[in-house]
Design a protein around this motif. Structure first.
Motif, PDB file in Angstrom:
ATOM      1  N   ALA A 122       0.872  -1.177   0.000  1.00  0.00           N
ATOM      2  CA  ALA A 122       0.000   0.000   0.000  1.00  0.00           C
ATOM      3  C   ALA A 122       0.907   1.225   0.000  1.00  0.00           C
ATOM      4  O   ALA A 122       1.834   1.308   0.815  1.00  0.00           O
ATOM      5  CB  ALA A 122      -0.904   0.011   1.229  1.00  0.00           C
ATOM      6  N   VAL A 123       0.666   2.160  -0.919  1.00  0.00           N
ATOM      7  CA  VAL A 123       1.539   3.321  -1.068  1.00  0.00           C
ATOM      8  C   VAL A 123       0.749   4.597  -0.782  1.00  0.00           C
ATOM      9  O   VAL A 123      -0.299   4.832  -1.389  1.00  0.00           O
ATOM     10  CB  VAL A 123       2.136   3.381  -2.490  1.00  0.00           C
ATOM     11  N   ASP A 124       1.272   5.413   0.138  1.00  0.00           N
ATOM     12  CA  ASP A 124       0.692   6.724   0.449  1.00  0.00           C
ATOM     13  C   ASP A 124       1.770   7.784   0.273  1.00  0.00           C
ATOM     14  O   ASP A 124       2.941   7.547   0.575  1.00  0.00           O
ATOM     15  CB  ASP A 124       0.173   6.779   1.886  1.00  0.00           C
ATOM     16  N   ILE A 125       1.364   8.969  -0.185  1.00  0.00           N
ATOM     17  CA  ILE A 125       2.272  10.107  -0.315  1.00  0.00           C
ATOM     18  C   ILE A 125       1.934  11.092   0.805  1.00  0.00           C
ATOM     19  O   ILE A 125       0.774  11.458   0.999  1.00  0.00           O
ATOM     20  CB  ILE A 125       2.123  10.811  -1.680  1.00  0.00           C
ATOM     21  N   TYR A 126       2.961  11.499   1.547  1.00  0.00           N
ATOM     22  CA  TYR A 126       2.807  12.433   2.655  1.00  0.00           C
ATOM     23  C   TYR A 126       3.420  13.773   2.293  1.00  0.00           C
ATOM     24  O   TYR A 126       4.484  13.839   1.665  1.00  0.00           O
ATOM     25  CB  TYR A 126       3.521  11.905   3.905  1.00  0.00           C
ATOM     26  N   ARG A 127       2.770  14.850   2.722  1.00  0.00           N
ATOM     27  CA  ARG A 127       3.305  16.207   2.626  1.00  0.00           C
ATOM     28  C   ARG A 127       3.211  16.804   4.024  1.00  0.00           C
ATOM     29  O   ARG A 127       2.127  16.847   4.604  1.00  0.00           O
ATOM     30  CB  ARG A 127       2.509  17.036   1.636  1.00  0.00           C
ATOM     31  N   ILE A 128       4.348  17.248   4.518  1.00  0.00           N
ATOM     32  CA  ILE A 128       4.374  17.801   5.878  1.00  0.00           C
ATOM     33  C   ILE A 128       4.769  19.271   5.795  1.00  0.00           C
ATOM     34  O   ILE A 128       5.853  19.626   5.320  1.00  0.00           O
ATOM     35  CB  ILE A 128       5.342  17.016   6.774  1.00  0.00           C
ATOM     36  N   TRP A 129       3.854  20.113   6.239  1.00  0.00           N
ATOM     37  CA  TRP A 129       4.029  21.560   6.163  1.00  0.00           C
ATOM     38  C   TRP A 129       4.710  22.021   7.437  1.00  0.00           C
ATOM     39  O   TRP A 129       4.208  21.791   8.544  1.00  0.00           O
ATOM     40  CB  TRP A 129       2.658  22.205   6.005  1.00  0.00           C
TER      41      TRP A 129
END
Length: 133
Positions: A122-129
């Motif tokens: 399972a692949v998720d893309i994370y963006r952390i501000w």
């Protein structure tokens, strides 16, 4: 103000993800373990933004987390657990404050029959501000 080094930031992500209770690999599968586990891959994108007087102060860091299991359910379980532990308060870098964790959930769990025994991913893309703080 300069953003922290990428290595420092990704070390903090690895440390936070490791609190989920299973092995976490840094760009490759952890050695000597069997699923379940997660692998964190830094992506090239790191958008910079900020106030007029410091336009590069805020950074949005992007990375991929691949959750691996022997079954679809196990891969989903790893992904779900990682999402619960990667919160703004769990990611700690000196001089940096995490404002928000954004997640682009992957479409589906995929089975890889090229490895023996087959594994599920399972692949998720994370963006952390982040901002200085």
């Amino acid at each position: 103000m300069a953003a922290p080094e990428r290595r420092t930031f990704y070390d903090a992500i690895l440390a936070a993800a490791a609190t989920a209770g299973f092995p976490v690999g840094d760009g490759k599968a952890p050695t000597g373990v069997t699923p379940p586990y997660a692998v964190i891959y830094p992506l090239d994108a790191a958008d910079r933004n900020g106030p007029f007087n410091d336009p590069e102060a805020d950074v949005i860091w992007e990375f991929q987390i691949t959750s691996v299991g022997e079954t679809r359910e196990q891969a989903h379980g790893v992904a779900d657990k990682v999402r619960t532990v990667l919160t703004p308060s769990a990611i700690s870098v000196s001089g940096l404050r995490v404002l928000q964790v954004l997640i682009d959930l992957g479409d589906a769990v995929e089975r890889d029959d090229d490895v023996k025994p087959p594994l599920f991913y399972a692949v998720d893309i994370y963006r952390i501000w982040t901002t200085p703080g």
